[in-house]
Scaffold this motif. Sequence first.
Motif, PDB file in Angstrom:
ATOM      1  N   PHE A 181       1.238  -1.186   0.186  1.00 46.64           N
ATOM      2  CA  PHE A 181       0.054   0.164  -0.467  1.00 46.64           C
ATOM      3  C   PHE A 181       0.591   1.207  -0.029  1.00 46.64           C
ATOM      4  O   PHE A 181       0.313   2.618  -0.485  1.00 46.64           O
ATOM      5  CB  PHE A 181      -1.186  -0.153   1.291  1.00 46.64           C
ATOM      6  N   ALA A 182       2.353   1.173   0.612  1.00 42.66           N
ATOM      7  CA  ALA A 182       2.624   2.248   0.539  1.00 42.66           C
ATOM      8  C   ALA A 182       3.475   2.917  -0.453  1.00 42.66           C
ATOM      9  O   ALA A 182       3.466   3.957  -1.450  1.00 42.66           O
ATOM     10  CB  ALA A 182       4.070   1.958   1.784  1.00 42.66           C
ATOM     11  N   ALA A 183       3.858   2.195  -1.674  1.00 37.30           N
ATOM     12  CA  ALA A 183       4.032   1.681  -2.742  1.00 37.30           C
ATOM     13  C   ALA A 183       3.199   2.369  -3.930  1.00 37.30           C
ATOM     14  O   ALA A 183       2.638   3.281  -4.624  1.00 37.30           O
ATOM     15  CB  ALA A 183       3.883   0.424  -3.480  1.00 37.30           C
ATOM     16  N   MET A 184       1.452   2.099  -3.800  1.00 40.60           N
ATOM     17  CA  MET A 184       0.272   2.373  -3.866  1.00 40.60           C
ATOM     18  C   MET A 184       0.220   3.928  -3.685  1.00 40.60           C
ATOM     19  O   MET A 184      -0.420   4.802  -4.632  1.00 40.60           O
ATOM     20  CB  MET A 184      -0.827   2.108  -3.569  1.00 40.60           C
ATOM     21  N   ASP A 185       0.183   4.128  -3.244  1.00 38.19           N
ATOM     22  CA  ASP A 185      -0.194   5.577  -2.268  1.00 38.19           C
ATOM     23  C   ASP A 185       1.490   6.936  -2.881  1.00 38.19           C
ATOM     24  O   ASP A 185       0.655   7.993  -3.000  1.00 38.19           O
ATOM     25  CB  ASP A 185      -0.194   5.876  -0.375  1.00 38.19           C
ATOM     26  N   SER A 186       1.971   5.838  -3.095  1.00 35.85           N
ATOM     27  CA  SER A 186       3.402   7.260  -3.245  1.00 35.85           C
ATOM     28  C   SER A 186       3.407   6.746  -5.320  1.00 35.85           C
ATOM     29  O   SER A 186       4.125   8.286  -5.975  1.00 35.85           O
ATOM     30  CB  SER A 186       4.872   6.194  -3.563  1.00 35.85           C
ATOM     31  N   PHE A 187       2.917   6.379  -5.952  1.00 38.06           N
ATOM     32  CA  PHE A 187       2.110   6.102  -7.044  1.00 38.06           C
ATOM     33  C   PHE A 187       1.470   7.491  -7.739  1.00 38.06           C
ATOM     34  O   PHE A 187       1.864   8.054  -8.295  1.00 38.06           O
ATOM     35  CB  PHE A 187       1.437   4.891  -7.055  1.00 38.06           C
ATOM     36  N   ALA A 188       0.587   7.894  -6.320  1.00 43.47           N
ATOM     37  CA  ALA A 188      -0.143   8.763  -6.871  1.00 43.47           C
ATOM     38  C   ALA A 188       0.515  10.613  -6.927  1.00 43.47           C
ATOM     39  O   ALA A 188       0.430  11.210  -7.643  1.00 43.47           O
ATOM     40  CB  ALA A 188      -1.236   9.196  -5.592  1.00 43.47           C
ATOM     41  N   ASP A 189       1.743  10.197  -6.002  1.00 39.19           N
ATOM     42  CA  ASP A 189       2.529  11.064  -5.916  1.00 39.19           C
ATOM     43  C   ASP A 189       3.527  11.360  -7.387  1.00 39.19           C
ATOM     44  O   ASP A 189       3.776  12.043  -8.040  1.00 39.19           O
ATOM     45  CB  ASP A 189       3.722  11.218  -4.857  1.00 39.19           C
ATOM     46  N   ALA A 229       2.490  10.273 -10.130  1.00 35.95           N
ATOM     47  CA  ALA A 229       1.634  10.357 -11.495  1.00 35.95           C
ATOM     48  C   ALA A 229       1.504  11.516 -11.594  1.00 35.95           C
ATOM     49  O   ALA A 229       1.105  12.331 -12.363  1.00 35.95           O
ATOM     50  CB  ALA A 229       0.956   9.752 -10.964  1.00 35.95           C
ATOM     51  N   ASN A 230       1.890  12.800 -10.450  1.00 30.94           N
ATOM     52  CA  ASN A 230       1.889  14.153 -10.449  1.00 30.94           C
ATOM     53  C   ASN A 230       2.933  14.392 -11.207  1.00 30.94           C
ATOM     54  O   ASN A 230       2.810  15.664 -11.749  1.00 30.94           O
ATOM     55  CB  ASN A 230       1.626  14.673  -9.185  1.00 30.94           C
ATOM     56  N   LEU A 231       4.150  14.169 -11.068  1.00 29.60           N
ATOM     57  CA  LEU A 231       4.805  14.056 -11.372  1.00 29.60           C
ATOM     58  C   LEU A 231       5.120  13.879 -13.162  1.00 29.60           C
ATOM     59  O   LEU A 231       6.005  14.966 -13.939  1.00 29.60           O
ATOM     60  CB  LEU A 231       7.183  13.847 -10.820  1.00 29.60           C
ATOM     61  N   TYR A 232       4.779  12.417 -13.387  1.00 26.33           N
ATOM     62  CA  TYR A 232       5.535  11.732 -14.737  1.00 26.33           C
ATOM     63  C   TYR A 232       4.150  11.397 -15.625  1.00 26.33           C
ATOM     64  O   TYR A 232       4.426  11.181 -16.795  1.00 26.33           O
ATOM     65  CB  TYR A 232       6.313  10.424 -14.222  1.00 26.33           C
ATOM     66  N   GLY A 233       2.876  11.582 -14.618  1.00 22.16           N
ATOM     67  CA  GLY A 233       1.918  11.676 -15.942  1.00 22.16           C
ATOM     68  C   GLY A 233       1.500  11.987 -16.751  1.00 22.16           C
ATOM     69  O   GLY A 233       1.623  13.220 -16.422  1.00 22.16           O
ATOM     70  N   ALA A 234       1.467  11.726 -17.519  1.00 23.55           N
ATOM     71  CA  ALA A 234       0.736  12.136 -18.708  1.00 23.55           C
ATOM     72  C   ALA A 234      -0.491  12.531 -19.010  1.00 23.55           C
ATOM     73  O   ALA A 234      -0.559  14.286 -19.579  1.00 23.55           O
ATOM     74  CB  ALA A 234       0.375  11.390 -20.108  1.00 23.55           C
ATOM     75  N   GLU A 235      -1.643  12.728 -17.550  1.00 19.12           N
ATOM     76  CA  GLU A 235      -2.787  13.715 -17.597  1.00 19.12           C
ATOM     77  C   GLU A 235      -2.498  15.096 -16.445  1.00 19.12           C
ATOM     78  O   GLU A 235      -3.645  15.056 -15.901  1.00 19.12           O
ATOM     79  CB  GLU A 235      -3.824  12.777 -17.821  1.00 19.12           C
ATOM     80  N   ARG A 236      -1.062  15.104 -16.141  1.00 22.22           N
ATOM     81  CA  ARG A 236      -0.848  15.002 -14.383  1.00 22.22           C
ATOM     82  C   ARG A 236      -1.553  16.719 -14.598  1.00 22.22           C
ATOM     83  O   ARG A 236      -2.495  17.381 -14.235  1.00 22.22           O
ATOM     84  CB  ARG A 236       0.476  15.347 -13.946  1.00 22.22           C
ATOM     85  N   GLN A 237      -1.722  17.178 -16.102  1.00 24.61           N
ATOM     86  CA  GLN A 237      -2.102  18.616 -15.912  1.00 24.61           C
ATOM     87  C   GLN A 237      -3.875  18.581 -16.109  1.00 24.61           C
ATOM     88  O   GLN A 237      -4.362  19.680 -15.970  1.00 24.61           O
ATOM     89  CB  GLN A 237      -1.879  19.775 -17.749  1.00 24.61           C
ATOM     90  N   ARG A 238      -4.737  17.552 -16.541  1.00 20.03           N
ATOM     91  CA  ARG A 238      -6.174  16.930 -16.846  1.00 20.03           C
ATOM     92  C   ARG A 238      -6.637  17.273 -15.230  1.00 20.03           C
ATOM     93  O   ARG A 238      -7.574  17.744 -15.319  1.00 20.03           O
ATOM     94  CB  ARG A 238      -6.453  15.999 -17.282  1.00 20.03           C
ATOM     95  N   PHE A 239      -5.808  16.788 -14.616  1.00 24.39           N
ATOM     96  CA  PHE A 239      -6.650  16.489 -13.037  1.00 24.39           C
ATOM     97  C   PHE A 239      -5.930  17.369 -11.573  1.00 24.39           C
ATOM     98  O   PHE A 239      -6.929  17.004 -11.076  1.00 24.39           O
ATOM     99  CB  PHE A 239      -6.422  15.037 -12.379  1.00 24.39           C
ATOM    100  N   GLY A 240      -4.868  17.946 -12.203  1.00 21.49           N
ATOM    101  CA  GLY A 240      -4.154  18.455 -11.165  1.00 21.49           C
ATOM    102  C   GLY A 240      -3.888  17.284 -10.360  1.00 21.49           C
ATOM    103  O   GLY A 240      -3.355  16.556 -10.470  1.00 21.49           O
ATOM    104  N   PRO A 241      -3.146  18.132  -8.839  1.00 22.30           N
ATOM    105  CA  PRO A 241      -2.796  17.238  -8.324  1.00 22.30           C
ATOM    106  C   PRO A 241      -3.447  16.236  -7.787  1.00 22.30           C
ATOM    107  O   PRO A 241      -4.704  16.248  -7.003  1.00 22.30           O
ATOM    108  CB  PRO A 241      -2.313  18.029  -6.601  1.00 22.30           C
TER     109      PRO A 241
END
Length: 185
Positions: free
Chosen positions: A39-47, A49-61
């Motif tokens: 679950f720690a890896a799942m939580d860090s995935f969100a962080d 995704a804010n840096l590397y995800g292709a849709e980061r501007q679409r969803f915001g933080p």
Amino acid sequence: MSFTWTAHRFAGGALALDVANSVVLRFDPQRRIDRFADFAAMDSFADAANLYGAERQRFGPLGRARPEHRKSFLDLREAADRHFRAKVLDQDRPDLLADLLEAIAAVLRRTPQRGGNIALDAATAHSALSLVSNPEPDRLKICPNCEWLFLDRSRNRSRTWCDMAVCGNRSKARRHYRRREETQP
């Protein structure tokens, strides 16, 4: 075991695909790794995704998925993988679409927006719904090296690998070594 999310892990081109790709070697039971089992890896995935995800501007933080919503989030991940993989393989499976839509609905019903941030599970549901409602089936592909799902956003739709720097290089290196072995006595 320590794990760090890198830009390569977000090669899918859409959050729903990156989430589906969180299972490494999905079809090899001996070597399969579910990155969200921790679950720690799942939580860090969100962080990440804010840096590397292709849709980061679409969803915001992105915020983290609530602990009580993790099961429905994992159900969404699996439904998205099954549906989009079948689409790439040109398998018309209305049952898989129904499963995906049910998983999306389950997440969206239970995941309120908090403090201006959309939670990872809700953003993933929106991403999957966007992929379903704006289909470009010839842009959705499976990497022949790692079997990850990705969107081919190249102009001529000729992208082969999820990430040229990783899977493309591995494939080219394997071909090179095979040719070398064939030419040596």
